[in-house]
Scaffold this active site. Structure first.
Site, PDB file in Angstrom:
ATOM      1  N   SER A 218       9.970  81.366 -87.831  1.00  0.00           N
ATOM      2  CA  SER A 218      11.337  81.028 -88.213  1.00  0.00           C
ATOM      3  C   SER A 218      11.556  81.335 -89.684  1.00  0.00           C
ATOM      4  O   SER A 218      10.639  81.197 -90.495  1.00  0.00           O
ATOM      5  CB  SER A 218      11.605  79.548 -87.940  1.00  0.00           C
ATOM      6  OG  SER A 218      11.574  78.815 -89.145  1.00  0.00           O
ATOM      7  N   LYS A 219      12.787  81.744 -89.978  1.00  0.00           N
ATOM      8  CA  LYS A 219      13.023  82.172 -91.354  1.00  0.00           C
ATOM      9  C   LYS A 219      12.991  81.007 -92.328  1.00  0.00           C
ATOM     10  O   LYS A 219      12.792  81.192 -93.509  1.00  0.00           O
ATOM     11  CB  LYS A 219      14.296  83.007 -91.489  1.00  0.00           C
ATOM     12  CG  LYS A 219      15.559  82.325 -91.114  1.00  0.00           C
ATOM     13  CD  LYS A 219      16.702  83.320 -91.280  1.00  0.00           C
ATOM     14  CE  LYS A 219      17.953  82.771 -90.639  1.00  0.00           C
ATOM     15  NZ  LYS A 219      18.982  83.761 -90.430  1.00  0.00           N
ATOM     16  N   ARG A 220      13.173  79.804 -91.812  1.00  0.00           N
ATOM     17  CA  ARG A 220      13.112  78.664 -92.721  1.00  0.00           C
ATOM     18  C   ARG A 220      11.674  78.290 -93.061  1.00  0.00           C
ATOM     19  O   ARG A 220      11.385  77.783 -94.115  1.00  0.00           O
ATOM     20  CB  ARG A 220      13.822  77.453 -92.107  1.00  0.00           C
ATOM     21  CG  ARG A 220      15.295  77.417 -92.465  1.00  0.00           C
ATOM     22  CD  ARG A 220      16.038  76.381 -91.669  1.00  0.00           C
ATOM     23  NE  ARG A 220      16.068  76.719 -90.250  1.00  0.00           N
ATOM     24  CZ  ARG A 220      16.851  77.654 -89.732  1.00  0.00           C
ATOM     25  NH1 ARG A 220      17.672  78.322 -90.502  1.00  0.00           N
ATOM     26  NH2 ARG A 220      16.826  77.930 -88.441  1.00  0.00           N
TER      27      ARG A 220
END
Ligand code: GLU
Length: 469
Positions: A234-236
């Site tokens: 996930s990009k977070r």
């Protein structure tokens, strides 16, 4: 029939490595089939799209070898809004879709909070189009939808379990599911190769193909990419942006080789293989459907191998962006006129065997170009223990007396200075290395001193000695 595939990213963020993997798989498949690769930017989510993300996708694709101008497109989904609406209208007029004015609360009040999905309340109410009325697809009550998927066999979905899903919102705008199908249809797409996340959309989309009277494509849902905890990248949480890897100094060849190993492997026990072998051997139907682990450590090791395999001139050239800085790579700590290409060329072969990503070149060579080395204080404290002042004094005297300033003589000299003090070479090197380069680790010391030169080396040793008083 000409094979036509598409890569259809949404420009809502940095370009995800999983997307890059799907793009490459599409690219190779098209090439193997003598087909066409289409790039379609799915930019209909106006609130989340930004033009710079689109540019980022184009340049990242270019970087991994899907060069601008060598594919069809880019097309922009937002240009086809008219077609999407027309398809929604056709489905409505043909009785395959109906208007619905239920709110989520209405549905839940009828079905209870446990049940998910729409209960078909408006199916036969014959509502006219109107503000706030969504258009829902009337899914068949019977039968099943069989998806032909090159990676997953024939996943089969019972139609009665597929809810009457929305195809256009209350404001009339068609949703992703429909827009994506209409574009694939009008672009003549024969094979949809995309991430597993979209598998749940697929029976709905296939029903739309059928309802619009066109033979559905062959699907291939390639595995989700996960981190070491088996969580979807996930990009977070994870480093997912292809651009970030590029700017850190991963080589495009290493990156694309690694990406193709997510769920697939070439023949034999090989992992690092030339791109031509991957292009020849890759088979979509050999892709493993289980989640693919994106192992950054392994990628790093791969990259180190790729770096070592470069001819040294190419390595020097590949380092350039980190030696000068670019729009996306921070400039090095030295001024442009402090950089000395000959000195860099002299140490490049030493650095080439030691770094795993190109950005690591900077801390390895900055001592050559800065007027004063950047002293790492922790390294200083570690190296400048008792005896360091005495050792530096002796090294200064011995180095001053050297006839030939070369790595071999420097080494023999410091070895002797250390031996007189009962120190092994490693111990004797530490204060010298920190005084001259600012760090405890780096390129081989004596070659570094040779390239740095007598005057600068002695000056740094003296400065360090003064600091120890
Ligand atoms: N725009 C979609 C996405 O980025 C792609 C959908 C598809 O490939 O069909 O996830």
């Amino acid at each position: 029939m000409t094979v036509r595939v598409r890569f259809a990213p949404s420009p809502t963020g940095m370009f995800h490595v999983g997307g890059a993997r799907s793009a490459l798989q599409n690219w190779i498949f098209a090439k193997q089939q003598g087909g066409v690769f289409v790039l379609r930017i799915e930019d209909t989510d106006a609130a989340r799209n930004r033009p710079e993300w689109t540019e980022g996708i184009l340049s990242a694709l270019d970087w991994i070898g899907i060069a601008r101008g060598s594919y069809e497109g880019p097309y922009f989904q937002s240009s086809y809004a008219g077609e999407h609406r027309a398809a929604a209208q056709r489905l409505y007029e043909g009785g395959r879709a109906y208007y619905c004015d239920c709110t989520r609360e209405d549905v839940q009040a009828r079905t209870g909070p446990q049940q998910r999905g729409y209960d078909g309340f408006c199916r036969d109410r014959g509502l006219e189009p109107g503000e706030g009325r969504a258009l829902r697809f009337r899914t068949p009550d019977e039968g099943e939808t069989v998806v032909v998927d090159l990676v997953r066999g024939e996943p089969t979905f019972e139609n009665k379990l597929i809810e009457d899903f929305v195809i256009a919102r209350g404001d009339g705008s068609p949703v992703f599911l429909l827009a994506n199908v209409v574009d694939d249809m009008s672009m003549g797409i024969t094979h949809v190769i995309r991430a597993e996340e979209h598998l749940p959309n697929t029976p709905k989309q296939q029903l739309l193909w059928d309802a619009l009277g066109v033979k559905p494509p062959i699907w291939a849902h390639v595995p989700v990419v996960v981190n070491e905890k088996r969580q979807k990248l996930s990009k977070r949480r994870d480093k997912v942006a292809l651009e970030a890897y590029r700017d850190e100094g991963y080589l495009a060849d290493a990156m694309r080789n690694y990406l193709m190993l997510l769920g697939w492997a070439p023949s034999g026990d090989r992992e690092i293989v030339p791109w031509s072998v991957i292009e020849e051997e890759f088979r979509l139907d050999e892709v493993n459907p289980s989640p693919a682990f994106f192992d950054e450590k392994k990628l790093r090791a791969f990259n180190g191998d790729y770096i070592r395999a470069l001819p040294v001139e190419d390595f020097v050239e590949a380092c350039r962006p980190w030696l000068t800085g670019t729009e996306t790579i921070a400039p090095p700590p030295w001024q442009p006129d402090e950089f000395d290409p000959a000195a860099f060329a002299a140490v490049a072969p030493l650095a080439q065997t030691r770094i795993a990503v190109l950005s690591e070149i900077v801390p390895n060579v900055d001592f050559l170009f800065l007027a004063d080395p950047l002293i790492d204080e922790a390294a200083w404290a570690k190296a400048m223990k008792e005896g360091a002042a005495d050792l530096l004094d002796a090294a200064i005297v011995a180095f001053e007396a050297l006839e030939s300033w070369d790595a071999e003589s420097l080494k023999a000299t410091l070895e002797a200075v250390g031996a007189e003090r009962g120190l092994k070479l490693g111990k004797a090197q530490a204060p010298v290395r920190v005084a001259v380069t600012g760090r405890t680790v780096g390129l081989p010391l004596f070659e570094s001193l040779e390239v740095l030169g007598r005057d600068r080396t002695l000056t740094r040793l003296r400065v360090a000695r003064v600091r120890l008083v």
